[in-house]
Write a protein that holds these residues in place. Structure first.
Motif, PDB file in Angstrom:
ATOM      1  N   ALA A 169       0.806  -1.221   0.000  1.00 43.84           N
ATOM      2  CA  ALA A 169       0.000   0.000   0.000  1.00 43.84           C
ATOM      3  C   ALA A 169       0.840   1.272   0.000  1.00 43.84           C
ATOM      4  O   ALA A 169       0.456   2.282  -0.589  1.00 43.84           O
ATOM      5  CB  ALA A 169      -0.945  -0.009   1.201  1.00 43.84           C
ATOM      6  N   GLU A 190       2.148  -0.090  -8.916  1.00 48.37           N
ATOM      7  CA  GLU A 190       0.811  -0.536  -9.317  1.00 48.37           C
ATOM      8  C   GLU A 190       0.921  -1.786 -10.175  1.00 48.37           C
ATOM      9  O   GLU A 190       1.775  -1.867 -11.061  1.00 48.37           O
ATOM     10  CB  GLU A 190       0.102   0.566 -10.115  1.00 48.37           C
ATOM     11  CG  GLU A 190      -1.269   0.162 -10.652  1.00 48.37           C
ATOM     12  CD  GLU A 190      -1.873   1.223 -11.562  1.00 48.37           C
ATOM     13  OE1 GLU A 190      -2.777   0.870 -12.356  1.00 48.37           O
ATOM     14  OE2 GLU A 190      -1.435   2.396 -11.495  1.00 48.37           O
ATOM     15  N   ASP A 204      -9.009  -5.885  -1.721  1.00 49.18           N
ATOM     16  CA  ASP A 204      -8.510  -4.982  -0.683  1.00 49.18           C
ATOM     17  C   ASP A 204      -7.066  -4.550  -0.926  1.00 49.18           C
ATOM     18  O   ASP A 204      -6.497  -3.818  -0.113  1.00 49.18           O
ATOM     19  CB  ASP A 204      -8.613  -5.659   0.692  1.00 49.18           C
ATOM     20  CG  ASP A 204     -10.063  -5.942   1.083  1.00 49.18           C
ATOM     21  OD1 ASP A 204     -10.929  -5.118   0.730  1.00 49.18           O
ATOM     22  OD2 ASP A 204     -10.314  -6.981   1.719  1.00 49.18           O
ATOM     23  N   GLU A 205      -6.485  -5.014  -2.037  1.00 49.80           N
ATOM     24  CA  GLU A 205      -5.097  -4.671  -2.342  1.00 49.80           C
ATOM     25  C   GLU A 205      -5.087  -3.419  -3.211  1.00 49.80           C
ATOM     26  O   GLU A 205      -5.378  -3.472  -4.405  1.00 49.80           O
ATOM     27  CB  GLU A 205      -4.413  -5.842  -3.064  1.00 49.80           C
ATOM     28  CG  GLU A 205      -2.940  -5.640  -3.309  1.00 49.80           C
ATOM     29  CD  GLU A 205      -2.194  -5.328  -2.028  1.00 49.80           C
ATOM     30  OE1 GLU A 205      -1.868  -4.133  -1.836  1.00 49.80           O
ATOM     31  OE2 GLU A 205      -1.966  -6.245  -1.230  1.00 49.80           O
ATOM     32  N   THR A 206      -4.771  -2.284  -2.605  1.00 49.03           N
ATOM     33  CA  THR A 206      -4.868  -1.008  -3.319  1.00 49.03           C
ATOM     34  C   THR A 206      -3.855  -0.893  -4.455  1.00 49.03           C
ATOM     35  O   THR A 206      -4.034  -0.068  -5.359  1.00 49.03           O
ATOM     36  CB  THR A 206      -4.661   0.164  -2.346  1.00 49.03           C
ATOM     37  OG1 THR A 206      -3.389   0.016  -1.690  1.00 49.03           O
ATOM     38  CG2 THR A 206      -5.766   0.196  -1.304  1.00 49.03           C
ATOM     39  N   ASN A 221      -4.965  -2.758  -9.699  1.00 41.29           N
ATOM     40  CA  ASN A 221      -5.981  -1.952 -10.376  1.00 41.29           C
ATOM     41  C   ASN A 221      -6.557  -2.746 -11.545  1.00 41.29           C
ATOM     42  O   ASN A 221      -5.912  -2.896 -12.585  1.00 41.29           O
ATOM     43  CB  ASN A 221      -5.350  -0.645 -10.869  1.00 41.29           C
ATOM     44  CG  ASN A 221      -6.333   0.212 -11.645  1.00 41.29           C
ATOM     45  OD1 ASN A 221      -7.540   0.001 -11.595  1.00 41.29           O
ATOM     46  ND2 ASN A 221      -5.810   1.185 -12.381  1.00 41.29           N
TER      47      ASN A 221
END
Length: 404
Positions: free
Chosen positions: A243, A248, A265-267, A270
């Motif tokens: 996080a 990304e 829940d893994e920011t 994407n």
């Protein structure tokens, strides 16, 4: 006149590859009229590609038709294909056309092509492109249920071997795949196969828009969702969390419910296209700032074909991070390294940990990009279109008059 037909794809499926095939046929036969038959939305997608790639084709006429509804392995699809293809062959015969080029195949439509040739049009020569279905010839399906006899009978290898005396040739999508094929079919049939690299209209002027403060790694195409989940979990453990990193993992094209559920829940992950196919403009938008494309294919994937997603990576001038795979390694060896190749996802995770913590080595990264540009020039459709003429300039040979 030459007829080109796409008997499977709808909408944007294979539209980048098929537009390059059509462009290649026009280069191979610049003086011939080319009539292209396909599903209406597929034709529209290909026209959009030609506009985007600034390609003007003067000798193409487009005609659309209704495809059978998938799945194409159904008994009903066979009869629908027969009716459709008989009309197209009839048009070819009435127009004096003696060359037809099919951009994909399945068991049903290949059987139909051969039966129609046998009964009505033995003077027409056909070329057929081999995509992923050719991988199915490696293992014969088991006959375990009489209610499932149709898939057993319609094994794709049976369709290839049926009436192999007809003037039907086949196109493999890399030299490596063509060489591997020899282990699975007999020598007489093998002589009817040719090869070329996946046709692609590359933009040599393409400019990336990288963010020097952020590392973006992306998957593209279908990939391997379960392995991607394992890879993200492994990377998280090695870094103690993702996080807070300027990093990304972008999932471009078809993501799955499993990816979205396991990684919701893994920011750092994407999913830009949840369970839907992106347009080419959307793919361009989401790919322009990607530092590396990530490929997690099995070692034996693409033994007999090639990955269109890999060619997308080349188009976007993007180095790769990949598990060792002969299909990708073949191109990696042609013009020098185009990225990082490792044997396990643990080793790939170590590569990313280093890149996240230390950043790109500019000299190495620039060399990857330079090798990609050289590779694109080497395998471009402008260099390989003569293979299409070789495929089509075949002799009918000793064609039997046996009814199909």
């Amino acid at each position: 006149m030459i007829i080109v037909c796409e008997p499977e794809c709808r909408g944007t499926a294979h539209e980048k590859i098929n537009s390059a095939f059509l462009y290649g046929v026009s280069l191979a036969y610049p003086e011939e009229k080319i009539v292209f038959f396909a599903e209406e939305n597929h034709i529209a997608a290909m026209k959009d590609n030609f506009t985007r790639d600034k390609i003007s084709l003067k000798n193409i006429e487009y005609r659309h038709f209704l495809l059978p509804e998938p799945p194409y392995e159904r008994i009903a699809a066979y009869f629908q294909y027969y009716s459709l293809l008989k009309r197209i062959f009839g048009y070819a015969g009435d127009s004096g056309c003696c060359k037809m080029f099919f951009l994909s195949a399945n068991s049903n439509n290949l059987y139909c092509i051969k039966k129609i040739l046998t009964r009505y049009h033995q003077d027409i020569k056909c070329g057929v492109v081999m995509h992923g279905i050719v991988e199915t010839i490696k293992i014969k399906p088991k006959f375990t249920d009489r209610l499932k006899i149709w898939p057993y009978i319609m094994w794709f290898k049976n369709a290839l071997e049926y009436r192999s005396d007809l003037a039907v040739n086949y196109l493999m999508l890399s030299k490596r795949a063509y060489a591997n094929l020899a282990a699975y079919i007999d020598g007489n049939l093998y002589r009817k196969f040719f090869y070329m690299d996946i046709p692609y209209i590359f933009d040599q002027e393409y400019v990336k828009e990288l963010d020097p403060k952020r590392l973006i790694v992306a998957t593209i195409g279908h990939g391997n969702p379960n392995r991607l989940i394992d890879f993200v979990n492994l990377l998280r453990n090695k870094l103690g969390g993702l996080a807070e990193k300027n990093f990304e993992i972008r999932v471009i094209s078809d993501s799955t419910k499993r990816i979205e559920k396991k990684l919701k829940d893994e920011t750092a992950v994407n999913c830009v296209s949840p369970r839907k196919r992106l347009t080419r403009d959307e793919m361009d938008f989401h790919s322009k700032d990607v530092d590396y494309f990530l490929f997690l294919y099995d070692r034996d994937s693409y033994e007999l074909t090639s990955s269109g997603a890999f060619f997308d990576a080349l188009h976007y001038k993007t180095p790769i991070i990949t598990l060792r795979n002969p299909g990708i390694q073949y191109y990696n060896d042609l013009c020098g390294d185009i990225g990082y190749t490792r044997d396990t996802i643990d080793e790939l995770a170590d590569i990313l940990v280093k890149l996240i913590n230390q950043g790109n080595e500019k000299e190495k990264y620039d060399n990857f990009v330079k090798n990609i540009e050289t590779l694109k020039e080497t395998i471009s459709i402008e260099k390989s279109f003569h293979k299409l003429r070789q495929l089509m300039e075949i002799e009918s040979g000793n064609v039997s008059t046996e009814k199909g």
